[in-house]
Motif scaffolding. Structure first.
Motif, PDB file in Angstrom:
ATOM      1  N   THR A   4       0.919  -1.179  -0.325  1.00 43.34           N
ATOM      2  CA  THR A   4       0.182   0.125   0.039  1.00 43.34           C
ATOM      3  C   THR A   4       1.356   0.926  -0.102  1.00 43.34           C
ATOM      4  O   THR A   4       1.849   1.068  -0.164  1.00 43.34           O
ATOM      5  CB  THR A   4      -0.770   0.341   0.861  1.00 43.34           C
ATOM      6  N   ILE A   5      -0.061   1.939   0.329  1.00 44.19           N
ATOM      7  CA  ILE A   5       1.129   3.555   0.311  1.00 44.19           C
ATOM      8  C   ILE A   5       1.924   3.772   0.793  1.00 44.19           C
ATOM      9  O   ILE A   5       2.575   4.481   1.247  1.00 44.19           O
ATOM     10  CB  ILE A   5      -0.054   4.654   0.177  1.00 44.19           C
ATOM     11  N   ARG A   6       1.342   2.950   2.529  1.00 43.64           N
ATOM     12  CA  ARG A   6       1.874   3.343   3.474  1.00 43.64           C
ATOM     13  C   ARG A   6       3.301   2.710   4.083  1.00 43.64           C
ATOM     14  O   ARG A   6       4.116   3.384   4.334  1.00 43.64           O
ATOM     15  CB  ARG A   6       0.867   3.008   4.755  1.00 43.64           C
ATOM     16  N   ASP A   7       2.980   1.312   2.909  1.00 46.42           N
ATOM     17  CA  ASP A   7       4.442   0.393   2.896  1.00 46.42           C
ATOM     18  C   ASP A   7       5.909   1.255   2.383  1.00 46.42           C
ATOM     19  O   ASP A   7       7.062   2.010   2.780  1.00 46.42           O
ATOM     20  CB  ASP A   7       4.477  -0.518   2.523  1.00 46.42           C
ATOM     21  N   SER A  20       0.960   9.700  -2.196  1.00 44.26           N
ATOM     22  CA  SER A  20      -0.358  10.123  -2.928  1.00 44.26           C
ATOM     23  C   SER A  20       0.306  11.061  -3.321  1.00 44.26           C
ATOM     24  O   SER A  20      -0.031  10.350  -4.680  1.00 44.26           O
ATOM     25  CB  SER A  20      -1.417  10.586  -1.873  1.00 44.26           C
ATOM     26  N   TYR A  46       4.475  -1.271  -5.580  1.00 46.40           N
ATOM     27  CA  TYR A  46       3.029  -0.691  -5.368  1.00 46.40           C
ATOM     28  C   TYR A  46       1.910  -0.192  -7.179  1.00 46.40           C
ATOM     29  O   TYR A  46       2.627  -0.773  -7.669  1.00 46.40           O
ATOM     30  CB  TYR A  46       3.351   0.268  -5.334  1.00 46.40           C
ATOM     31  N   PRO A  48      -1.417   1.580  -6.700  1.00 45.50           N
ATOM     32  CA  PRO A  48      -3.100   2.103  -6.752  1.00 45.50           C
ATOM     33  C   PRO A  48      -4.020   1.090  -6.284  1.00 45.50           C
ATOM     34  O   PRO A  48      -4.064   0.634  -7.409  1.00 45.50           O
ATOM     35  CB  PRO A  48      -2.785   3.403  -7.758  1.00 45.50           C
ATOM     36  N   ASN A  49      -4.816   1.377  -4.969  1.00 43.80           N
ATOM     37  CA  ASN A  49      -5.371   0.443  -5.063  1.00 43.80           C
ATOM     38  C   ASN A  49      -7.519   1.527  -5.819  1.00 43.80           C
ATOM     39  O   ASN A  49      -7.672   2.665  -5.318  1.00 43.80           O
ATOM     40  CB  ASN A  49      -6.104   0.288  -3.543  1.00 43.80           C
ATOM     41  N   ALA A  52     -10.477   2.323  -3.179  1.00 43.90           N
ATOM     42  CA  ALA A  52     -10.135   3.231  -2.107  1.00 43.90           C
ATOM     43  C   ALA A  52     -10.116   4.617  -2.806  1.00 43.90           C
ATOM     44  O   ALA A  52     -10.403   5.563  -2.591  1.00 43.90           O
ATOM     45  CB  ALA A  52      -8.689   2.825  -1.789  1.00 43.90           C
TER      46      ALA A  52
ATOM     47  N   LYS B 114      -7.800  -5.339  -8.830  1.00 45.56           N
ATOM     48  CA  LYS B 114      -8.034  -4.653  -6.884  1.00 45.56           C
ATOM     49  C   LYS B 114      -9.950  -4.430  -7.459  1.00 45.56           C
ATOM     50  O   LYS B 114      -9.809  -4.510  -6.189  1.00 45.56           O
ATOM     51  CB  LYS B 114      -7.285  -3.457  -6.620  1.00 45.56           C
TER      52      LYS B 114
END
Lengths: 333, 333
Positions: A4-7, A20, A46, A48-49, A52, B114
Motif C-alpha cells: 500500500t501507499i503506507r509501505d 499519494s 506498488y 494504486p488501489n 480505495a 484490485k
DNA sequence: GGCCATTATGCAACCGATTGCAGCTTGTGC
DNA sequence: GCACAAGCTGCAATCGGTTGCATAATGGCC
C-alpha cells in the motif's frame, strides 16, 4: 498482503500524502523526491488501489456498458470500440449482458451504479419510466434509442433505408418489397417511412410484407410472400431476415440477385460467411461506441449537460445480392 | 448526494453499526429493529456501496473475464454463461477484450486486479512467465489453455477430432484430409494427433493440408489443395476454415456434401446462417463458463487450492455437410 | 537583512462501510 | 435476591487512499 501507499511511504521515509501526491498530483512534489518514491514504488510493486481512490474522489474511472445480448453480432464491434476508446482515456469498461431481460437489466444497473462513473445503455429494454427513475443513481448515455431528456447516440437507419431503396431504383427496379420489422419497434417505423418516401420519390411501388419474426427463419418464411407480391427488389428489416429470405428464395428456385435483389440492414456479417455477399446498410457501430464514451465522459466531467443527441450516418454497402432486374418491370415510365 | 449508511442510522435513531449489521449479519440484530431499519432504508432508497464494503472485507463480489476478442463468435456463449451463473451467486462479471494484444491483456489484468476477487483468463495470449508473475496480484482460472500450476478448464478438442474422423469413416470415407491449424498452437497439435490416431484405427489415409491461415479465406485457398489430394472427407481446424473451404470447393464446381464431406470445429454458427448447415464439433462453451466461475469462487473462498484441471467433453453435431462418398474409395477393404 | 512569495512536505479528517470489543438490558436458575 | 448468560447495541479503529490547511524551507528583491 498487497503493498500500500503506507509501505512505500515508510520505505522512502516520507509521509503517505507525499506518496499519494506523487501519483495523483506529481507537479506538487519535488522532482527528486518524486523519483525516489517512484523508484521505491516500482521496486515494491506498488499499484494504486482504484477502489480505495474511488471512495474519496468519487470517481471510479470505470464505465459500465449494458447490452441486451453479447451474442448478437451487432454489438461486439460497438463494445470493442467503446473499450479501446475508453482505455485510451484511462477508463475501463465493464460489460454486462442482460439476456434481454428488463429485470436483469435493472438489477445490473443498480449493481453497477456505485462502481462506475456512468453507464452506456445499449438498446435498453426498460420502460422510459424505469430509466427515468434509475438515472438518479448514475449518469446514462443511451445508444440506439431515444429517451426523452437523456443524451443519446442514434444511428440514422431511416437514411439507410432511403439509400437502399434509391439503390434499387437506380438499378432499374420499380416493384419493391419491404420485409417489415416488429410493429412496436421505432426503428421499424423509421425504416418503413423512409422506404415509402424514397419509393415514392423514385416512382416505384413498395409492397409491405410481414411483419414476420425478425430472424433468419422469419425471412425464410417470407420468401413465398415475396414471390407472390411479384417484386424484383426487397429491403429486409435486418441482415438475419435478409439472409433467411435468400435461403428461402433459393429453395423455391429463385436466384439472388439474378431474379430478385435483396438488401439487409446492420451489416453483421461484413461480407463474410455468406453467399452471395449481402448488400446491406452498415451501421456506424464503431463510431457509436466511441461517441457514446466521449459523451459520457464529458457528462461526468461537468455538472450540468443538456440532453445532447448525436445522430450518426449509415452507409449503404453494395455487394453481390443486388443487380439490375432481368425483365424490365411492366409499368416502366 | 447518495444516501449512505449514516443517513439511514440517523433517520432510525440507531448507530451506523446496527444498520451495517442489518445488511451483512442480520441475525445479530433484533428483528424489530431490523425491520425498522429495512423499512427506512427502503424508503430512503439506500443501496450499499460495494466499493466501500470491498475496502474493509477485501471481497468485491466481482470477477473479471478477459477474452481475446469478443467479436469472435466462439466467446459470447461462454461469456453469457459465466455472467448468468455468477449473478446467481451474487457476483458480477466484468468483461474486457484485449484485442489479441498481450500488452493490453497484462494492463487489463493489473487494472482489474484490485476491483475483482479473481479473474477468468480465456485463451490468454500472455507467456507462461508473465502469467506466473501476475498470479501474485489476483487469483486466476485459465480457460482453454493449460498453464502449469494454475487451475484450468479445458475442452477436449482431441476427442472431438477423433469423433469427427470416426464419423467420416463410418460413412465410408477412406481418404481423409485435415486442414491443419497454426503450427505453434497446442490445440492444433491435439487435433492432429487425435485425427491421425483415429484415421489409423479406421484404416483410413489422412493427408495433412496446410497450414493456411485459420480463417475463412484460409479455407477457401485450401480448396484446390483438397482437390489435389483426392480426399473425400475433410476435417478443418475450425468452422471458419470449414466454411471457407465449402465456398472454395463450390467455386471449383465441387458439391458439399455430395462430392466431398466437410467437418468443422467449434460450432460457432450453430446451424444458422450457412448452407449447407455445417457438421461440426461443438465445444462445451456454456459448461466451460459455468465451471470456470465455480472453480474461481471456490478458489477465492478457501485459502489454498490445488491446481485443479477440469476437462470438458466435446460433442459431434451431425448436420448437412457430411454424407457417404458417392464412389466407394479404391482401397476399400 | 528583513519581508514576502513560492515550493515542498506533514498533519489529520474524511470517503462508506465492517467488526472486535465493551457495555447495557433482560431473563433464567437456584 | 443474586450471579451469570445471552442478546443487542454502541464505540471506535480500520481498510487505502485524497486533500485542505498548516508549517517549514528556500530564494528573490529592495
Amino acid at each position: 498482503m498487497a503493498v500500500t501507499i503506507r509501505d512505500v511511504a515508510q520505505a522512502c521515509g516520507v509521509h503517505v500524502s507525499t506518496v499519494s501526491r506523487t501519483f495523483s498530483a506529481p507537479h506538487l512534489v519535488n522532482p527528486e523526491t518524486r523519483n525516489r518514491v517512484l523508484a521505491v514504488a516500482e521496486q515494491l510493486g506498488y499499484r494504486p488501489n482504484r477502489a480505495a481512490r474511488a471512495l474519496t474522489t468519487g470517481r471510479t474511472h470505470n464505465i459500465g456498458l449494458i447490452v441486451a445480448d453479447i451474442a448478437n453480432p451487432f454489438f461486439p464491434p460497438l463494445i470493442k470500440a467503446a473499450q479501446s476508446h475508453a482505455r485510451q482515456r484511462d477508463y475501463h469498461v465493464f460489460v454486462a449482458d442482460t439476456d434481454e431481460d428488463p429485470r436483469v437489466e435493472e438489477e445490473l444497473i443498480q449493481a453497477l451504479a456505485k462502481q462506475v462513473d456512468g453507464v452506456l445503455l445499449c438498446s435498453p429494454r426498460l420502460s422510459n419510466r424505469t430509466i427515468d427513475r434509475l438515472r438518479e443513481d448514475v449518469p446514462f448515455v443511451v445508444i440506439n434509442r431515444h429517451v426523452k431528456g437523456l443524451p443519446a447516440v442514434l444511428m440514422d437507419v431511416g437514411h439507410g433505408a432511403q439509400q437502399a431503396i434509391e439503390h434499387l431504383v437506380a438499378l432499374g427496379h420499380r416493384r419493391l418489397g419491404l420485409l417489415s420489422g416488429p410493429p412496436g419497434s421505432s426503428n421499424s417505423r423509421l425504416i418503413h417511412d423512409a422506404a415509402a418516401a424514397a419509393a415514392a420519390d423514385g416512382a416505384a411501388d413498395l409492397t409491405v410484407i410481414g411483419p414476420n419474426s425478425p430472424t433468419e427463419q422469419g425471412g425464410q418464411i417470407a420468401a413465398a410472400e415475396v414471390l407472390a407480391a411479384e417484386v424484383t427488389g426487397v429491403l429486409a428489416y435486418n441482415d438475419l431476415v435478409a439472409i433467411g429470405l435468400v435461403e428461402g428464395l433459393e429453395e423455391l428456385g429463385v436466384q439472388v440477385p439474378a431474379d430478385i435483389s435483396v438488401i439487409g440492414i446492420d451489416d453483421i456479417m461484413q461480407g463474410r460467411l455468406n453467399r452471395p455477399k449481402l448488400t446491406t446498410v452498415a451501421m456506424p457501430t464503431i463510431a457509436a461506441g466511441r461517441t457514446a464514451v466521449d459523451m459520457l465522459l464529458q457528462l461526468v466531467g461537468t455538472t450540468d449537460v443538456g440532453p445532447a443527441v448525436t445522430s450518426l450516418q449509415t452507409t449503404l454497402v453494395v455487394r453481390d445480392s443486388t443487380a439490375a432486374p432481368i425483365r424490365l418491370p411492366r409499368e416502366v415510365t
